[in-house]
Design an enzyme around this catalytic site. Structure first.
Site, PDB file in Angstrom:
ATOM      1  N   HIS A  54       0.853  -1.186   0.000  1.00  0.00           N
ATOM      2  CA  HIS A  54       0.000   0.000   0.000  1.00  0.00           C
ATOM      3  C   HIS A  54       0.889   1.236   0.000  1.00  0.00           C
ATOM      4  O   HIS A  54       2.084   1.162   0.325  1.00  0.00           O
ATOM      5  CB  HIS A  54      -0.897   0.009   1.236  1.00  0.00           C
ATOM      6  N   GLU A  56       1.133   3.805   1.978  1.00  0.00           N
ATOM      7  CA  GLU A  56       1.746   4.147   3.262  1.00  0.00           C
ATOM      8  C   GLU A  56       2.888   3.206   3.617  1.00  0.00           C
ATOM      9  O   GLU A  56       3.961   3.651   4.041  1.00  0.00           O
ATOM     10  CB  GLU A  56       0.686   4.122   4.384  1.00  0.00           C
ATOM     11  N   CYS A  84      -5.766   2.133   6.058  1.00  0.00           N
ATOM     12  CA  CYS A  84      -6.421   0.865   6.366  1.00  0.00           C
ATOM     13  C   CYS A  84      -5.805   0.298   7.654  1.00  0.00           C
ATOM     14  O   CYS A  84      -4.796   0.815   8.143  1.00  0.00           O
ATOM     15  CB  CYS A  84      -6.231  -0.109   5.209  1.00  0.00           C
ATOM     16  N   CYS A  87      -1.999  -0.473   7.277  1.00  0.00           N
ATOM     17  CA  CYS A  87      -1.177   0.736   7.196  1.00  0.00           C
ATOM     18  C   CYS A  87      -1.147   1.482   8.521  1.00  0.00           C
ATOM     19  O   CYS A  87      -0.104   2.000   8.923  1.00  0.00           O
ATOM     20  CB  CYS A  87      -1.683   1.642   6.077  1.00  0.00           C
TER      21      CYS A  87
END
Length: 157
Positions: A54, A56, A84, A87
């Site tokens: 992801h 991040e 999320c 993350c």
């Protein structure tokens, strides 16, 4: 433009670029320390075939490499969307001091990125979760923990 807006605009531009290039999800993240950009990344799940890539997490990996440390204490992260659960966990583990975000998790859910099931699962006892959990060989695994506890070579984190 205030610096916060400048850094958030970078994260948003990364998210848009990712979509326009067909590189994956519409997410971008920028990590800043002392007013300087340390790392920036868009979501890399599709091009890397890595479900943990992801924006991040990718930015955290880059920032740690750039700064030569596993602690991003003193850093801030600007993300194009509320992080999320994965993350968010990575942000806490990295010790980032503040999160700025644009879109909400509800906005993400509305376009098919719904993490609600993970939050629901975390609230369930292990025997009620959709993904089966089975503990095994705890006694054997405890040896590594005893070694860690007594090691003079360990690096606390």
């Amino acid at each position: 433009m205030e610096n916060h807006e400048k850094f958030m605009q970078m994260a948003i531009e990364l998210s848009e670029y990712n979509v326009k290039q067909g590189m994956g999800g519409p997410f971008g993240a920028v990590i800043v320390k002392d007013g300087m950009v340390v790392a920036r990344s868009a979501n890399k799940v599709v091009p890397t075939n890595d479900p943990t890539a992801h924006a991040e997490v990718s930015a955290i990996r880059m920032a740690c490499k750039e700064l030569g440390t596993f602690s991003l204490e003193g850093c801030e992260i600007y993300t194009s969307c509320e992080p999320c659960p994965m993350c968010l966990g990575a942000i806490y583990w990295a010790r980032i001091g503040k999160i700025y975000y644009a879109n909400t998790k509800a906005d993400a859910a509305a376009i098919g990125f719904d993490d609600h099931f993970i939050y629901d699962e975390l609230d369930q006892p292990m025997d009620k979760r959709k993904l089966p959990f089975k503990q095994m060989m705890r006694d054997e695994a405890q040896q590594a923990f005893r070694l860690w506890e007594g090691s003079e070579l360990k690096t606390d984190y």
